[in-house]
Design an enzyme around this catalytic site. Structure first.
Site, short mmCIF file in Angstrom:
data_model
loop_
_atom_site.label_atom_id
_atom_site.label_comp_id
_atom_site.label_asym_id
_atom_site.label_seq_id
_atom_site.Cartn_x
_atom_site.Cartn_y
_atom_site.Cartn_z
N TYR A 124 2.33 2.82 15.36
CA TYR A 124 2.96 3.10 14.05
C TYR A 124 4.40 3.57 14.11
CZ TYR A 124 2.80 8.25 13.88
OH TYR A 124 3.02 9.59 14.10
N THR A 184 -8.75 -5.87 4.18
CA THR A 184 -8.74 -4.95 3.03
C THR A 184 -9.78 -5.49 2.07
OG1 THR A 184 -6.36 -4.63 3.32
CG2 THR A 184 -7.29 -3.96 1.20
N THR A 186 -4.85 6.35 0.28
CA THR A 186 -6.11 7.09 0.29
C THR A 186 -6.09 8.21 -0.75
OG1 THR A 186 -6.19 6.71 2.65
CG2 THR A 186 -7.71 8.35 1.78
N GLN A 244 -3.55 2.19 15.28
CA GLN A 244 -2.49 2.75 14.43
C GLN A 244 -1.67 3.80 15.17
OE1 GLN A 244 -4.12 4.49 10.84
NE2 GLN A 244 -2.13 5.01 9.97
N GLU A 289 -9.32 3.86 -1.89
CA GLU A 289 -8.10 3.73 -2.68
C GLU A 289 -8.40 3.05 -4.01
OE1 GLU A 289 -4.74 2.18 -0.56
OE2 GLU A 289 -5.35 3.10 1.35
N ARG A 308 -7.79 3.48 13.68
CA ARG A 308 -6.92 4.64 13.94
C ARG A 308 -6.32 4.65 15.33
NH1 ARG A 308 -5.89 5.84 8.85
NH2 ARG A 308 -7.73 6.44 7.66
N GLU A 339 -10.12 12.26 8.06
CA GLU A 339 -9.98 13.57 7.42
C GLU A 339 -11.31 14.33 7.41
OE1 GLU A 339 -7.23 13.35 3.69
OE2 GLU A 339 -7.98 11.34 4.08
N GLU A 372 -10.49 3.64 4.05
CA GLU A 372 -9.67 4.47 3.17
C GLU A 372 -10.04 4.16 1.74
OE1 GLU A 372 -5.50 3.92 4.32
OE2 GLU A 372 -5.73 5.48 5.84
N LYS A 392 -4.00 -2.26 10.28
CA LYS A 392 -4.39 -2.36 8.87
C LYS A 392 -4.56 -3.81 8.41
CE LYS A 392 -3.36 2.05 7.62
NZ LYS A 392 -4.17 2.94 6.80
N ASP A 421 -9.03 0.17 2.30
CA ASP A 421 -8.01 -0.21 3.27
C ASP A 421 -8.51 0.16 4.67
OD1 ASP A 421 -5.58 -0.90 4.43
OD2 ASP A 421 -4.72 1.08 4.12
N TYR A 463 1.09 5.69 -0.51
CA TYR A 463 0.62 6.86 0.25
C TYR A 463 0.70 8.02 -0.73
CZ TYR A 463 0.39 9.32 4.86
OH TYR A 463 0.03 10.04 5.98
N HIS A 466 -3.80 13.81 1.16
CA HIS A 466 -4.03 12.91 2.29
C HIS A 466 -2.83 12.94 3.24
CE1 HIS A 466 -5.30 9.39 4.57
NE2 HIS A 466 -4.13 8.81 4.32
N ASP A 511 0.84 -1.19 0.00
CA ASP A 511 0.00 0.00 0.00
C ASP A 511 0.88 1.25 0.00
OD1 ASP A 511 -2.33 1.43 -0.01
OD2 ASP A 511 -2.68 1.27 2.15
N ARG A 546 1.51 16.43 13.45
CA ARG A 546 2.65 17.37 13.48
C ARG A 546 2.19 18.69 12.85
NH1 ARG A 546 4.22 12.73 11.19
NH2 ARG A 546 3.94 13.69 9.17
CA CA Z 1 -3.96 2.94 3.08
#
Ligand code: CA
Length: 440
Positions: free
Chosen positions: A259, A272, A375, A255, A216, A252, A389, A214, A268, A248, A144, A149, A142, A158
């Protein structure tokens, strides 16, 4: 171009199957996507199907009874009689082109009467068939690839430095889990895992409270490469067989705790979902688009990720939509509610760049590998391909037509993804649906 626009894309082409001529169908004669199906009325194994209007053409039987009954050697037909897409994936682009022409010819309005009678016996109502995972997937990766996104997610964690400095140089991805890729319609069990609340001293283990989707798009690798032999960008597209929709599913809260520093893992790998029909590169030829236009000041891709063809035609114009249907909406007979729409034109990296980058260290891609875009989000608030989002991490709940609100997915919620291509002077084609209901 490896995948030219030809007579099979002619918008005036009509099929003797009336539902394929409906301007709203995802599967007109210009599309011809491949899938795998079983007929529950019938004891036979899986067979290869081609979606056409509201019907499915049993390609395995067509190959056996029409193409192979002459006794002549016919490798293209032989790739179709088996109970998987394995050999079609391995055909070179020229043979795939020939196969597309053959199928198109059989389904055209002007097919001869005798052949049509035979073909009618190879035609099934799509409704009621069991559609399987179209491809046995050896590996799933997968990416990004949407800069929108990546920036939206980065901003949540951040705020001062949303986009990591590597993003505009290197396609970011991670190795996913192929064993838990399921076909559309498979129920998704809410995963459990470790989560760590902001003010807690220790993590707890339990069901995820922050389950998301997500939106995709993924592609299937046709022919792979040998270890140590990277695929140059000039050849990348001939290694791509076709595209499907991908959900996907993402926990959260799991994650967020797991992560760092190696990326997503159990948040994840539980599930899927992919759509059952693979829309081929040939079918998508009229929907090519220049690759993403980078902001002034953004770096240009390094030489191994750049080619004139990729710049001019590496992108795709595919509209994507996400809908939700809650149990209450279904009880009240309400249509699924659209949450967002986006377009693959907004991907910062092209499929060819993802494939070339993936193999650039000598990693051998295998036939049937699923490689997803990440995504697909765009620049505006209605172009966001995930709930995290859309609701800004739950801070802005979405109100549904029933008055219910959603920050994240609840048990019983069904997520429905759709995709289609539409352009002036070209026949609209679609991807069908990618569905899944969340269960406890
Ligand atoms: Ca993904």
């Amino acid at each position: 171009m490896i995948y030219p626009i030809d007579e099979t894309h002619d918008p005036h082409l009509r099929s003797w199957i009336e539902s394929a001529n409906d301007p709203h169908t995802d599967f007109p004669i210009q599309n011809l996507p491949f899938g795998l199906f079983a007929d529950p009325e019938d004891e036979e194994d899986m067979r290869i199907g081609v979606a056409i209007g509201d019907r499915v053409l049993d390609l395995s039987t067509v190959a056996e009874e029409i193409w192979l009954n002459t006794g002549a050697t016919d490798l293209i037909a032989e790739a179709c009689v088996v109970d998987s897409l394995e050999y079609i994936l391995l055909l070179d682009p020229e043979s795939r082109q020939q196969l597309r022409h053959r199928i198109s010819t059989l389904l055209r309005e002007d097919v001869d009467e005798e052949e049509r009678e035979l073909l009618e016996s190879c035609l099934l109502q799509a409704k009621g068939l069991d559609l399987a995972l179209p491809v046995a997937i050896p590996n799933y990766t997968d990416f990004y690839s949407s800069v929108y996104h990546a920036t939206n997610i980065g901003r949540m964690f951040r705020p001062d430095n949303p986009l990591m400095p590597n993003y505009k140089w290197i396609p970011i991805g991670y190795h996913g889990r192929a064993s838990s890729v399921f076909v559309s319609g498979t129920d998704i069990r809410r995963p459990s895992g470790q989560t760590m609340a902001d003010d807690a001293e220790a993590p707890v283990f339990g069901p995820s409270k922050v389950l998301d989707y997500e939106m995709e798009v993924g592609f299937f690798v046709g022919t792979g490469n040998f270890p140590g032999e990277p695929i140059p960008i000039s050849q990348a597209e001939q290694h791509i067989f076709g595209l499907c929709l991908v959900n996907d599913w993402s926990a959260r809260d799991i994650q967020r705790w797991e992560y760092q520093p190696l990326g997503p893992f159990l948040s994840k790998s539980f599930a899927t979902t992919v759509s059952p029909w693979v829309v081929t590169m040939e079918a998508l030829a009229p929907y090519r688009f220049p690759s993403f236009v980078r902001e002034p000041g953004d770096p240009q891709p390094l030489a191994y990720l750049d080619s004139p063809n990729n710049r001019d035609h590496g992108g795709y114009d595919i509209n994507l939509e996400v809908f939700i249907s809650t149990p209450r909406m279904r009880t009240q007979g309400l249509d699924p509610h659209r949450l967002s729409h986006s377009n693959t034109k907004d991907l910062y990296w092209t499929f060819a760049q993802m494939l070339t980058h993936h193999s650039s260290n000598g990693c051998n891609l295998e036939s049937g590998d699923l490689i997803a875009s990440g995504t697909v989000s765009g620049a505006t608030p209605d172009n966001l391909g995930s709930l995290i989002e859309l609701t800004q991490r739950g801070a802005m709940p979405i109100e549904l037509p029933t008055g219910e609100v959603r920050r994240f997915l609840e048990n019983g919620d069904e997520v429905i993804m759709r995709g289609y291509c539409e352009r002036e002077g070209v026949r609209r084609i679609g991807f069908g649906e990618c569905r899944g209901v969340v269960v406890s």
